[in-house]
Design an enzyme around this catalytic site. Sequence first.
Site, PDB file in Angstrom:
ATOM      1  N   GLU A   1       0.889  -1.168   0.000  1.00 60.03           N
ATOM      2  CA  GLU A   1       0.000   0.000   0.000  1.00 60.03           C
ATOM      3  C   GLU A   1       0.926   1.215   0.000  1.00 60.03           C
ATOM      4  O   GLU A   1       1.466   1.595   1.036  1.00 60.03           O
ATOM      5  CB  GLU A   1      -0.884  -0.082   1.247  1.00 60.03           C
ATOM      6  CG  GLU A   1      -2.218   0.574   1.079  1.00 60.03           C
ATOM      7  CD  GLU A   1      -2.156   2.010   1.525  1.00 60.03           C
ATOM      8  OE1 GLU A   1      -1.837   2.849   0.644  1.00 60.03           O
ATOM      9  OE2 GLU A   1      -2.389   2.272   2.699  1.00 60.03           O
TER      10      GLU A   1
ATOM     11  N   CYS B   1      -1.941   8.804   2.420  1.00 66.51           N
ATOM     12  CA  CYS B   1      -1.653   8.440   1.035  1.00 66.51           C
ATOM     13  C   CYS B   1      -2.827   8.722   0.108  1.00 66.51           C
ATOM     14  O   CYS B   1      -2.641   8.902  -1.088  1.00 66.51           O
ATOM     15  CB  CYS B   1      -1.206   6.988   0.940  1.00 66.51           C
ATOM     16  SG  CYS B   1      -2.430   5.882   1.608  1.00 66.51           S
TER      17      CYS B   1
END
Length: 486
Positions: free
Chosen positions: A261, A295
């Site tokens: 990720e 993110c």
Amino acid sequence: MVKNRLIQNHIDSGLLHTHSFINGQWLDTGMDTLTVYSPIDQQPLINLSQVSESQITSAIESSVKAQQKWKKTPANSRREKLKKWLALIEKHKDDLAQIISLENGKPVSEALVEIDYGASYIDWFADQAIRIKGDILVNQNNQQIWLNKQAVGVVYAITPWNFPNAMITRKVAPALAAGCSIILKPSELTPLSAIALTTLADKAGIDPGVITLLISNHAEQVSQQIMADKRVRKVSFTGSTRVGKLLCQQAAKTMKRTSMELGGNAPFIVCDDADLDLAVDAAIAAKFRNAGQACVAANRFYLSQTIATTFTEKLVQKLKDLFENKTEQSLIIGPMITEQAKTKVLSWIEAAIAQGAKKVYTAKCRNDGQYLAPTVINNISSEMALFQNEIFAPVIAITHFDKLSDVIAQANNTDAGLAAYCFSQNLETITLLNNELEYGMVAINQGSLSNAIAPFGGIKDSGLGREGSDYGLDEYLDLKYTNLVI
Ligand code: SIN
């Protein structure tokens, strides 16, 4: 020195160990210490001892042994233990929020939201532990094909500093639900949430060796040792694309499964027919969570020419209402995680202005130390560092567009492919954007994507695999096919 500062904040001292947790024991290593600092005032919070090489070896051994037993533990009992962990987290919510706030800097009110978010993964995956299912197919010769899902084995999880609680539960809960054991290496910047969560997992009766916690700021060495061990069957990482690629190279040597990720560079597209008030609220949610250090944070704002001025005025007014004239207690935005993080973004802003961008707003609020006041920059262009990089700070960088086809091409012109945000009231426009944007996740007319029942993850340089949902559980399960003739 150490515990005092945390205890002064009334944190339950039972949650504050200073060592790694291996085979159900908090082990003192006598190794050099790791000092954790608070980004709020850059002062030390605690000294922890670092794990040694030989302890990592025994950590892997105990994880292998524990996994053999854990995978045979009835799913219902795995579920119950996860639910007990969840109940303890809820009971200690205030302590856990204080810990997040001290080590990561986000305000306690925001840390409480993270606890709920993190807890939702445990809740959801605990229930899925009893729903892992197989399948039976029949082939052309009427033979049965049995499909079974089996735990991958020992998992190595590396978690980041930006959500020091939720990024742990998002990996540990599915791993344990699937019957895996897990070796956790939290960021050296925020290991205290990991320590507190591990303490509570132990109290919840999760068997020794099922969760291992390694404390170290020698991330590279720790990872090299664990990644080289063929008994560790999977690595799950949340962090930078650079490190993610290194881990994938290391994983290839023993063919470990990988979940990555990684970084994003999310476009936030507001079309001329968008509901602007809704888009402004969503912009704030998508940009300022964790002071922009997420993110999935909106990174590049693309505004249709026709609404650009109105949107920007509404946005600035809302930012003034939200961030200005606050007392220390009502602050809703935390500092940057490090001084370097702040310096880097300031240099990008400076460079953009030198290249023709215009600062249209800086909030009159904390800007000292590692705090960076929310800022809006207009007239950004694609060659500027502010547009090319993941900003990871409370800075809104705006450009304008005329044609939908142009904005789609520009939004896709990046190696990242994590999240995109689009605003329009027109179904045709929305359908086109949804189909054409090269991203793992698309938010339409809203500023949030994170949810335990949704598959979180990206494409291209933003990573591999998904977290959350049954797709996230499958990351911890191997599919076995059996061809059967009776
Ligand atoms: C991240 O920033 O790594 C995760 C954010 C989220 O789960 O929403």
